[in-house]
Design a protein around this motif. Structure first.
Motif, PDB file in Angstrom:
ATOM      1  N   VAL A 162       0.866  -1.177   0.000  1.00  0.00           N
ATOM      2  CA  VAL A 162       0.000   0.000   0.000  1.00  0.00           C
ATOM      3  C   VAL A 162       0.904   1.228   0.000  1.00  0.00           C
ATOM      4  O   VAL A 162       1.815   1.349   0.834  1.00  0.00           O
ATOM      5  CB  VAL A 162      -0.920   0.019   1.235  1.00  0.00           C
ATOM      6  N   TYR A 163       0.642   2.143  -0.926  1.00  0.00           N
ATOM      7  CA  TYR A 163       1.500   3.311  -1.130  1.00  0.00           C
ATOM      8  C   TYR A 163       0.718   4.599  -0.881  1.00  0.00           C
ATOM      9  O   TYR A 163      -0.495   4.661  -1.145  1.00  0.00           O
ATOM     10  CB  TYR A 163       2.066   3.305  -2.547  1.00  0.00           C
ATOM     11  N   PHE A 164       1.431   5.618  -0.408  1.00  0.00           N
ATOM     12  CA  PHE A 164       0.780   6.873  -0.030  1.00  0.00           C
ATOM     13  C   PHE A 164       1.638   8.065  -0.416  1.00  0.00           C
ATOM     14  O   PHE A 164       2.864   8.031  -0.308  1.00  0.00           O
ATOM     15  CB  PHE A 164       0.546   6.896   1.484  1.00  0.00           C
ATOM     16  N   ALA A 165       0.964   9.127  -0.880  1.00  0.00           N
ATOM     17  CA  ALA A 165       1.647  10.404  -1.132  1.00  0.00           C
ATOM     18  C   ALA A 165       0.645  11.524  -0.917  1.00  0.00           C
ATOM     19  O   ALA A 165      -0.569  11.335  -1.103  1.00  0.00           O
ATOM     20  CB  ALA A 165       2.207  10.458  -2.547  1.00  0.00           C
ATOM     21  N   GLN A 166       1.131  12.684  -0.531  1.00  0.00           N
ATOM     22  CA  GLN A 166       0.261  13.832  -0.353  1.00  0.00           C
ATOM     23  C   GLN A 166       0.999  15.110  -0.732  1.00  0.00           C
ATOM     24  O   GLN A 166       2.226  15.133  -0.806  1.00  0.00           O
ATOM     25  CB  GLN A 166      -0.264  13.927   1.069  1.00  0.00           C
ATOM     26  N   ASP A 167       0.237  16.162  -0.983  1.00  0.00           N
ATOM     27  CA  ASP A 167       0.836  17.458  -1.293  1.00  0.00           C
ATOM     28  C   ASP A 167       1.733  17.897  -0.145  1.00  0.00           C
ATOM     29  O   ASP A 167       1.486  17.564   1.015  1.00  0.00           O
ATOM     30  CB  ASP A 167      -0.249  18.518  -1.508  1.00  0.00           C
TER      31      ASP A 167
ATOM     32  N   TRP B 237      -6.784  23.115   0.836  1.00  0.00           N
ATOM     33  CA  TRP B 237      -6.753  21.656   0.811  1.00  0.00           C
ATOM     34  C   TRP B 237      -5.367  21.106   0.509  1.00  0.00           C
ATOM     35  O   TRP B 237      -4.594  21.708  -0.223  1.00  0.00           O
ATOM     36  CB  TRP B 237      -7.753  21.118  -0.211  1.00  0.00           C
ATOM     37  N   LYS B 238      -5.096  19.955   1.083  1.00  0.00           N
ATOM     38  CA  LYS B 238      -3.884  19.190   0.799  1.00  0.00           C
ATOM     39  C   LYS B 238      -4.347  17.812   0.326  1.00  0.00           C
ATOM     40  O   LYS B 238      -4.944  17.051   1.087  1.00  0.00           O
ATOM     41  CB  LYS B 238      -3.021  19.068   2.067  1.00  0.00           C
ATOM     42  N   GLU B 239      -4.096  17.511  -0.943  1.00  0.00           N
ATOM     43  CA  GLU B 239      -4.623  16.276  -1.518  1.00  0.00           C
ATOM     44  C   GLU B 239      -3.741  15.081  -1.186  1.00  0.00           C
ATOM     45  O   GLU B 239      -2.534  15.200  -1.004  1.00  0.00           O
ATOM     46  CB  GLU B 239      -4.790  16.436  -3.019  1.00  0.00           C
ATOM     47  N   GLN B 240      -4.391  13.909  -1.129  1.00  0.00           N
ATOM     48  CA  GLN B 240      -3.719  12.670  -0.778  1.00  0.00           C
ATOM     49  C   GLN B 240      -4.119  11.572  -1.763  1.00  0.00           C
ATOM     50  O   GLN B 240      -5.255  11.560  -2.257  1.00  0.00           O
ATOM     51  CB  GLN B 240      -4.114  12.220   0.633  1.00  0.00           C
ATOM     52  N   VAL B 241      -3.200  10.664  -2.028  1.00  0.00           N
ATOM     53  CA  VAL B 241      -3.493   9.512  -2.887  1.00  0.00           C
ATOM     54  C   VAL B 241      -2.967   8.246  -2.223  1.00  0.00           C
ATOM     55  O   VAL B 241      -1.845   8.213  -1.718  1.00  0.00           O
ATOM     56  CB  VAL B 241      -2.864   9.669  -4.283  1.00  0.00           C
ATOM     57  N   ILE B 242      -3.799   7.215  -2.232  1.00  0.00           N
ATOM     58  CA  ILE B 242      -3.434   5.904  -1.708  1.00  0.00           C
ATOM     59  C   ILE B 242      -3.599   4.886  -2.830  1.00  0.00           C
ATOM     60  O   ILE B 242      -4.638   4.866  -3.504  1.00  0.00           O
ATOM     61  CB  ILE B 242      -4.337   5.498  -0.524  1.00  0.00           C
ATOM     62  N   LEU B 243      -2.587   4.057  -3.033  1.00  0.00           N
ATOM     63  CA  LEU B 243      -2.653   3.010  -4.051  1.00  0.00           C
ATOM     64  C   LEU B 243      -2.258   1.674  -3.435  1.00  0.00           C
ATOM     65  O   LEU B 243      -1.294   1.598  -2.668  1.00  0.00           O
ATOM     66  CB  LEU B 243      -1.714   3.309  -5.219  1.00  0.00           C
ATOM     67  N   GLU B 244      -3.004   0.631  -3.783  1.00  0.00           N
ATOM     68  CA  GLU B 244      -2.634  -0.715  -3.368  1.00  0.00           C
ATOM     69  C   GLU B 244      -2.233  -1.498  -4.609  1.00  0.00           C
ATOM     70  O   GLU B 244      -2.972  -1.538  -5.595  1.00  0.00           O
ATOM     71  CB  GLU B 244      -3.789  -1.408  -2.659  1.00  0.00           C
ATOM     72  N   VAL B 245      -1.061  -2.099  -4.550  1.00  0.00           N
ATOM     73  CA  VAL B 245      -0.525  -2.852  -5.688  1.00  0.00           C
ATOM     74  C   VAL B 245      -0.398  -4.326  -5.331  1.00  0.00           C
ATOM     75  O   VAL B 245       0.086  -4.677  -4.248  1.00  0.00           O
ATOM     76  CB  VAL B 245       0.859  -2.295  -6.103  1.00  0.00           C
ATOM     77  N   SER B 246      -0.856  -5.176  -6.239  1.00  0.00           N
ATOM     78  CA  SER B 246      -0.741  -6.617  -6.047  1.00  0.00           C
ATOM     79  C   SER B 246      -0.387  -7.265  -7.379  1.00  0.00           C
ATOM     80  O   SER B 246      -1.083  -7.065  -8.381  1.00  0.00           O
ATOM     81  CB  SER B 246      -2.060  -7.201  -5.517  1.00  0.00           C
TER      82      SER B 246
END
Length: 271
Positions: free
Chosen positions: A31-36, A44-53
């Motif tokens: 699970v990966y995460f990044a934000q402004d 606002w400060k945007e965030q993105v979460i990605l799950e890779v399999s």
């Protein structure tokens, strides 16, 4: 010589673009995460979460946190009708709805290197999304270039808590905790004024309209240090708070740390 130099610059530019691409087949499961890096002019400060399999993105989440007074996470805020995109949207869709469309597009296409943007970051390639999408894809790429988030013990989500009452100075504290893969990855400690027209304590502190003239920095500076300490500790309850409401455990903080107490309260729902 000039032609050779220009060719070399061109090759560097091309190789730079190639280097910037993300190869999903080489991304480890996790699970990966990044934000402004900071809050935008809109708060606002945007965030993105990605799950890779197995080399594929199986889950994508686009959300955000804010320095606005009393703001929950962006999706919840928008779904409650407070964001207001639906009024300005040509397709009459609120931010949370459009964000889900973009999430679904990425999972379906696996196009992590998507770049079909206009000068303002919009795209015609994703039906049902008229909002600016460039930031989402930039954060998605940034997330996958980082290390996966370590597994923690909390339930994933955004957890909000605020004081029940305003204090004598007319403020009450609020905290929003972001949990990804069971781990605390972000904390926003803010304050709400008794005056409904006032900006948040964080913003007023930045603007200089809430001044402490403290040697350790203004309120927002110290609040950020507390927030970072909570993320580092992984559990706000691990940071000792003295009877006077202050702590000696966070360097450069002399204010009372209600943010720690509220973070503990907010995370009760994450257990």
């Amino acid at each position: 010589m000039k032609k050779i130099l220009l060719l070399a610059v061109a090759l560097i530019a091309v190789s730079g673009i190639a280097f910037a691409q993300v190869d999903l087949s080489k991304v480890k499961d996790g699970v990966y995460f990044a934000q402004d890096k900071g809050f935008s002019s809109s708060g606002w400060k945007e965030q993105v979460i990605l799950e890779v399999s197995k080399g594929k993105i199986v889950r994508a989440v686009w959300n955000g946190v804010s320095n606005l007074p009393g703001a929950t996470d962006k999706k919840t805020y928008a779904a409650s009708g407070k964001y207001g995109m639906i009024k300005a949207s040509k397709i009459k869709a609120e931010w949370d709805t459009q964000a889900k469309t973009v999430e679904d597009y990425l999972v379906k296409t696996q196009d992590i290197n998507f770049s079909k943007f206009d000068a303002k970051g919009h795209t015609d390639a994703i039906s049902g999304a008229t909002l600016t999408v460039k930031g989402f894809f930039e954060l998605a790429q940034e997330a996958l270039k980082s290390s996966p988030v370590e597994k923690g013990s909390y339930k994933d989500g955004w957890y909000y808590a605020e004081d029940l009452n305003f204090d004598k100075s007319g403020w009450k504290n609020s905290v929003l905790v972001t949990v990804v893969n069971g781990t605390i990855v972000d904390v926003v400690w803010n304050g709400i004024s008794k005056d409904p027209q006032a900006k948040s304590k964080y913003v007023q502190s930045q603007l200089g309209t809430y001044k402490m003239n403290a040697k350790n920095g203004e309120w927002y500076v110290q609040a950020d240090r507390v927030a970072q300490a909570i993320v580092k500790a992984g559990d706000p309850a691990k940071i000792p708070v003295k009877a006077d409401g202050k702590t000696d455990a966070v360097s450069g903080v002399s204010i009372t740390v209600q943010g720690i107490t509220l973070a503990v309260e907010a995370l009760k729902a994450a257990k």
